[in-house]
Design an enzyme around this catalytic site. Structure first.
Site, PDB file in Angstrom:
ATOM      1  N   HIS A 122      -3.557   8.514 -10.348  1.00 16.66           N
ATOM      2  CA  HIS A 122      -3.299   7.870  -9.059  1.00 16.66           C
ATOM      3  C   HIS A 122      -3.867   6.443  -9.134  1.00 16.66           C
ATOM      4  O   HIS A 122      -4.841   6.194  -9.840  1.00 16.66           O
ATOM      5  CB  HIS A 122      -4.035   8.680  -7.987  1.00 16.66           C
ATOM      6  N   CYS A 364       1.946   6.392  -5.417  1.00 14.94           N
ATOM      7  CA  CYS A 364       0.733   5.706  -5.898  1.00 14.94           C
ATOM      8  C   CYS A 364       0.474   5.992  -7.376  1.00 14.94           C
ATOM      9  O   CYS A 364      -0.674   6.195  -7.794  1.00 14.94           O
ATOM     10  CB  CYS A 364      -0.502   6.079  -5.084  1.00 14.94           C
TER      11      CYS A 364
HETATM   12  N1  PMP Z   1      -6.231  10.924  -6.406  1.00 16.08           N
HETATM   13  C1  PMP Z   1      -5.163  11.703  -6.261  1.00 16.08           C
HETATM   14  C2  PMP Z   1      -4.715  12.558  -7.407  1.00 16.08           C
HETATM   15  C3  PMP Z   1      -4.478  11.717  -5.041  1.00 16.08           C
HETATM   16  O1  PMP Z   1      -3.417  12.508  -4.891  1.00 16.08           O
HETATM   17  C4  PMP Z   1      -4.933  10.908  -3.983  1.00 16.08           C
HETATM   18  C5  PMP Z   1      -4.214  10.874  -2.642  1.00 16.08           C
HETATM   19  N2  PMP Z   1      -2.832  10.792  -2.733  1.00 16.08           N
HETATM   20  C6  PMP Z   1      -6.066  10.112  -4.183  1.00 16.08           C
HETATM   21  C7  PMP Z   1      -6.683  10.146  -5.404  1.00 16.08           C
HETATM   22  C8  PMP Z   1      -6.612   9.232  -3.107  1.00 16.08           C
HETATM   23  O2  PMP Z   1      -7.083  10.008  -2.049  1.00 16.08           O
HETATM   24  P1  PMP Z   1      -7.522   9.316  -0.681  1.00 16.08           P
HETATM   25  O3  PMP Z   1      -6.376   8.464  -0.263  1.00 16.08           O
HETATM   26  O4  PMP Z   1      -7.758  10.469   0.234  1.00 16.08           O
HETATM   27  O5  PMP Z   1      -8.752   8.525  -0.955  1.00 16.08           O
END
Ligand code: PMP
Length: 405
Positions: A122, A364
């Site tokens: 991500h 993302c």
């Molecule tokens: N890592 C992964 C694998 C995710 O799926 C996400 C959220 N889509 C995040 C990090 C980031 O999480 P947050 O937006 O809750 O900080």
């Protein structure tokens, strides 16, 4: 587990979309819905307890502090951490990863030193390290993936050298649903004397986590992806690491004594918790973890595995269907797909018109999209309250959309 009964705990799931279609919510990897138990506990705290935590001598402050610290204990128990000193409340996975990149980077990495990531990360686990790269000249090394979306473990081993300082890797891919062999990754990294940060954003809602059994050095997750409130998350860190890295932000809570000449920092975990914490969200998070625990991961996993298998089988009946990611055994409750040459945005928008919420785009994970040679996908992701009827509605919806093209 009776998903239909569980659904009753989530008022929003009764919603009718566009005054016509019952909501079919399949965007759980982005965020999950909240059960009554979570919302009511938070409302109750605002109505009856609210006061700033820590060091307050008055009744409400002490009660709020007790609730906040009890929530930390619930998180400790949920992750099976050794001590609550190892549980830092953050705003979410993103902040937890940024904290490690920034503070670990400052303490232990200098120009030319390397972090190992993977091609399926991500953005939060890429850009945090790039910020450190810009500040300190570190290097990012990337584990490639196979065409079916699994880590190339042979290549992983070859990435280690004397400049490798940390491995930072996702437990479960938010795009492919791949469940990475984190236990092996941690063992291999430790054989090289290198600590490991696990991004647990997508694993914590679906499988039991035992940070001691995993032996990970850091573990990050978000409350909102596990039926808890937004704006709160957790960083677990082994005490020896949290002790040896500098604070992330400065302010109240994180200090012992302040003078213009010299400031000393608070003990763990408060050293990393500058400012007023979201003590109501911590209560909500604890309630969410209690909720998950009361259903139990045996039941949740059995249910979600059944749903994922059913979804894969039903989706593959659709003409032109392509599903990304590994085979079922290594696949978590996230399915990214593409139907013929229908643009994922069109598919998602038209499914929405039928009351079906899926996510579209790059999720993302732009480097992963580039690796797959695509711009984006449609993604359906499941939670404990989804049912086979939800999958049937999705498949019918996709068929209807396909007929329009
Ligand atoms: N890592 C992964 C694998 C995710 O799926 C996400 C959220 N889509 C995040 C990090 C980031 O999480 P947050 O937006 O809750 O900080």
């Amino acid at each position: 587990m009776q998903a239909m009964q569980v659904k009753n705990d989530f008022p929003i799931l009764q919603k009718v979309i566009y005054e016509r279609y019952p909501l079919v919510y399949l965007d759980n990897a982005a965020t999950t819905q909240k059960p009554r138990q979570v919302v009511e506990a938070m409302t109750e705290e605002y109505y009856n307890v609210n006061a700033n935590v820590h060091r307050g001598v008055h009744f409400l402050s002490q009660q709020a502090t007790e609730l906040h610290e009890a929530s930390r204990e619930t998180v400790r128990h949920f992750l099976n951490a050794r001590s609550t000193t190892e549980i830092v409340f953050t705003r979410g996975t993103t902040e937890s990863i940024n904290l490690v990149a920034s503070c670990f980077g400052q303490a232990f990495m200098k120009e030319g030193d390397e972090v190992i990531l993977s091609e399926m990360e991500h953005h939060s686990n890429i850009v945090s390290w790039q910020l450190l790269q810009a500040r300190q000249g570190i290097r990012l090394r990337v584990i490639p993936i196979t065409d079916d979306g699994r880590l190339c473990m042979d290549d992983f081993e070859k990435l280690f050298n004397e400049r490798t300082k940390i491995v930072s890797i996702t437990h479960v891919s938010n795009v492919l649903g791949t469940v990475n062999p984190v236990k092996d990754i941690i063992r291999i990294a430790h054989e090289h004397g290198v600590p490991v940060l696990i991004d647990g954003a997508q694993s914590t809602p679906h499988m039991p986590i035992d940070v001691q059994a995993l032996d990970c050095d850091f573990f990050a997750f978000s409350g909102h992806k596990i039926y808890g409130p937004t704006g709160i998350g957790v960083l677990y860190g082994k005490e020896k690491w949290l002790d040896s890295i500098p604070p992330y932000m400065g302010g109240g809570e994180m200090i012992k004594n302040v003078s213009f000449e010299k400031t000393t920092f608070n003990e763990l975990p408060y050293k990393f918790e500058a400012g007023t914490p979201d003590y109501v969200a911590s209560t909500g998070l604890a309630k969410a973890l209690d909720y998950v625990s009361s259903i139990g991961f045996d039941a949740i996993q059995a249910h979600e595995k059944d749903l994922t298998a059913y979804a894969m089988q039903r989706l593959m009946e659709v003409e032109g269907m392509k599903i990304y990611g590994p085979h079922l055994e290594e696949h978590d409750a996230v399915i990214s797909f593409q139907v013929g040459n229908i643009h994922h945005l069109d598919m998602g928008t038209l499914l929405d018109r039928l009351g079906i919420a899926v996510r579209t785009g790059h999720h993302c994970a732009e480097p992963l999209m580039r690796r797959l040679g695509i711009e984006g996908t449609c993604r359906a992701s499941f939670a404990l309250y989804n049912t086979r009827q939800d999958i049937d509605a999705l498949v019918d919806g996709i068929r209807r959309v396909s007929q329009m093209f």
